[in-house]
Every structure is written in C-alpha cells, then in structure tokens.
Design a protein around this motif. Sequence first.
Motif, short mmCIF file in Angstrom:
data_model
loop_
_atom_site.label_atom_id
_atom_site.label_comp_id
_atom_site.label_asym_id
_atom_site.label_seq_id
_atom_site.Cartn_x
_atom_site.Cartn_y
_atom_site.Cartn_z
N MET A 1 0.84 -1.19 0.00
CA MET A 1 0.00 0.00 0.00
C MET A 1 0.87 1.24 0.00
O MET A 1 1.82 1.34 0.78
CB MET A 1 -0.91 0.00 1.23
N SER A 2 0.59 2.19 -0.88
CA SER A 2 1.36 3.43 -0.96
C SER A 2 1.28 4.19 0.35
O SER A 2 0.28 4.15 1.06
CB SER A 2 0.79 4.31 -2.08
N LYS A 5 -1.72 6.30 0.57
CA LYS A 5 -3.04 5.70 0.64
C LYS A 5 -3.52 5.61 2.08
O LYS A 5 -2.75 5.31 2.99
CB LYS A 5 -3.02 4.31 0.01
N GLU A 32 -6.49 -2.57 8.48
CA GLU A 32 -5.13 -2.00 8.41
C GLU A 32 -4.92 -0.94 9.50
O GLU A 32 -3.82 -0.42 9.66
CB GLU A 32 -4.91 -1.36 7.04
N PHE A 248 -11.69 9.62 -0.70
CA PHE A 248 -10.31 9.14 -0.87
C PHE A 248 -9.51 10.02 -1.83
O PHE A 248 -8.29 10.06 -1.76
CB PHE A 248 -10.30 7.70 -1.37
N ARG A 249 -10.19 10.70 -2.75
CA ARG A 249 -9.49 11.47 -3.77
C ARG A 249 -9.15 12.89 -3.33
O ARG A 249 -8.41 13.59 -4.01
CB ARG A 249 -10.33 11.53 -5.05
N LYS A 278 -11.70 -0.45 0.72
CA LYS A 278 -10.43 -0.71 0.04
C LYS A 278 -10.60 -0.67 -1.46
O LYS A 278 -9.75 -0.13 -2.20
CB LYS A 278 -9.85 -2.06 0.48
N ARG A 279 -11.70 -1.26 -1.95
CA ARG A 279 -11.97 -1.24 -3.39
C ARG A 279 -12.15 0.18 -3.90
O ARG A 279 -11.59 0.55 -4.95
CB ARG A 279 -13.22 -2.08 -3.67
N ARG A 281 -11.00 2.89 -2.50
CA ARG A 281 -9.71 3.57 -2.38
C ARG A 281 -8.76 3.23 -3.51
O ARG A 281 -8.06 4.09 -4.06
CB ARG A 281 -9.05 3.16 -1.04
N ASP A 282 -8.74 1.97 -3.90
CA ASP A 282 -7.76 1.49 -4.87
C ASP A 282 -8.22 1.60 -6.32
O ASP A 282 -7.43 1.35 -7.24
CB ASP A 282 -7.40 0.02 -4.56
N SER A 283 -9.48 1.95 -6.53
CA SER A 283 -9.99 2.01 -7.90
C SER A 283 -9.55 3.29 -8.60
O SER A 283 -9.24 4.28 -7.95
CB SER A 283 -11.52 1.93 -7.88
#
Length: 283
Positions: A1-2, A5, A32, A248-249, A278-279, A281-283
């Motif tokens: 994970m960055s 993030k 997390e 998240f953005r 998580k989905r 966040r990561d999309s």
Amino acid sequence: MSAEKSPVGGHVPVAGGLATGGLKYAAKMGAEVIQVFTSNPRGWALPEGNPAEDALLRERDDIPVYVHSPYLVNFGSPSAETLEKSLATVRHSLRRGHAIGALGVVVHTGSAVSQTYDEAMAQIHEHVLPLLEEIPEDGPHLLLEPMAGQGAMLCAMVQDLGPYFDALERHPRLGVCLDTCHAFAAGHDLAAPGGVKATLDALVDTVGEGRLKLVHANDSKDVCGSKKDRHENIGKGHIGEAAFAELFRHPEVAGVPFVIETPGRDAGPHGEDVATLKRLRDS
C-alpha cells in the motif's frame, strides 16, 4: 500500500484482551488500522491497563491504533460533576493511549445542555486547554469529533470547529475526527455532486491543513440534515459508495486512516465494509 493511501479498518471489540482480542478481530475483518475503547464506553470507571497487552499494541508498527473516549464525556456540561468526570476520563484515555502507542484519542465535542454556548466555550477554554498542555510530544493527538446536530450540540457543521479550535488556542496537539454519518446528518450533503469537496474544503478553511487525523467512515440510515446519528453499512445508506470514493481522492485525506463503526455483531459484515472501502480507495 502506498504511503499516501489511507489505511482502512474499524473499531474492534477487546474481549479476550485489548491487544489479543482486538488484533484477532482486526485480522478477521482485514483491518489495516484499529480503534479501541480503553474503558467502558458507557461508564466512568477508569481501569488500569495490562502491561503485556499494552506492549503488544505498542509494538505493532504495521497497524495504527486510535482510542475512542467514552460517550458520557461532555466538556460543555453545566454540571460540575460531569465536567470533572469528563476531564478525568479523557485524561485517562490519553494516558492509556500513550501506553499503547495510539496516534489519537477521539472525543465528542459535547453539548451546552442548559447553559449558553458562550458559557460552554469559556468552560472549555478554562479546563480543556490545560489538558492539552499535559500531552507529551510523543503522545496522542486529541481529536474532536463533531456531532449530528441534536439539541444544544456545540459542534455539528465543520465550520463549528472554528470557535472550538479558537477556544483551545489552536493547540498543536489538537486534531479532527470527521464522522461521515454525523456530517451528513448535520447538513453536509456528501451525496450531492461536489458535496464531499465542499465539506472538506470548508474543513480546511476552518481549521487549516493537516488537522484532519481520522475519518469515521459510516453510511447513514437517514437523509441529509436529519440530525439523526444512525450508522449504516457502506453503500447501503443515503450517502452511498460514490461519496466515499470521492473522499479518498481529496488531497486533505491523503494518508488519513478510515475507521468503520457500522452495524454488525461479527467480523463478517465489518469485513465487507472494509473490503468495499479498500476497493473504492484502490480504484
């Protein structure tokens, strides 16, 4: 994970031990980051910690920890007894938070009850500012959590944080925990186009950059402006998945942990909410 993030996790029960039980539940839900109570959330008892359990949490560098102070705390109460117990309880939460390596202690901003707003804020300046001064440099931040706007609440809209921060002289150990359900219930329409950006921009304008330390990610069972604090699972309420993706953005949220406090009595529903975030966040 960055590193940029946001870690995603949830509030965990501590049956079986603050660390042992909490970390076991965290693993089941894929967390997390975790949030814990270090005392009864609906009582004034101030228990001592278990040094072995404390060390287990303190040494887990891979999972940030936050403490939620008990719900009875009210810095704005006109009752001298309630104020005294509130200060003692948050002092205990900060001390226990420091012992387990917590990054922040969340406290509800409270209600003026039967006194005036100005009287309540003067009381907060007099009694809570010294509490902040007691926090060591490596201690947790005190994170103010605005409420849904019921009754004589001191802080609901993010703009209400301005006078609260001023009363506490914008202390460097002071931060914000933004609860999405509370913000939505108070009147911030996170589900509307541009609603998330407007809310977070207003937060930054009010308290400055870097003060947002934690997000309580909760959907809402009720409509915007309802003043009702009723959490719903992510994507199943009136806020909806798109708003959480937009959260998240936003640059102010980069790296800020997301903790769910959604319905469910076991790790199954909570794990689904963590996976959904998580989905998004990561999309």
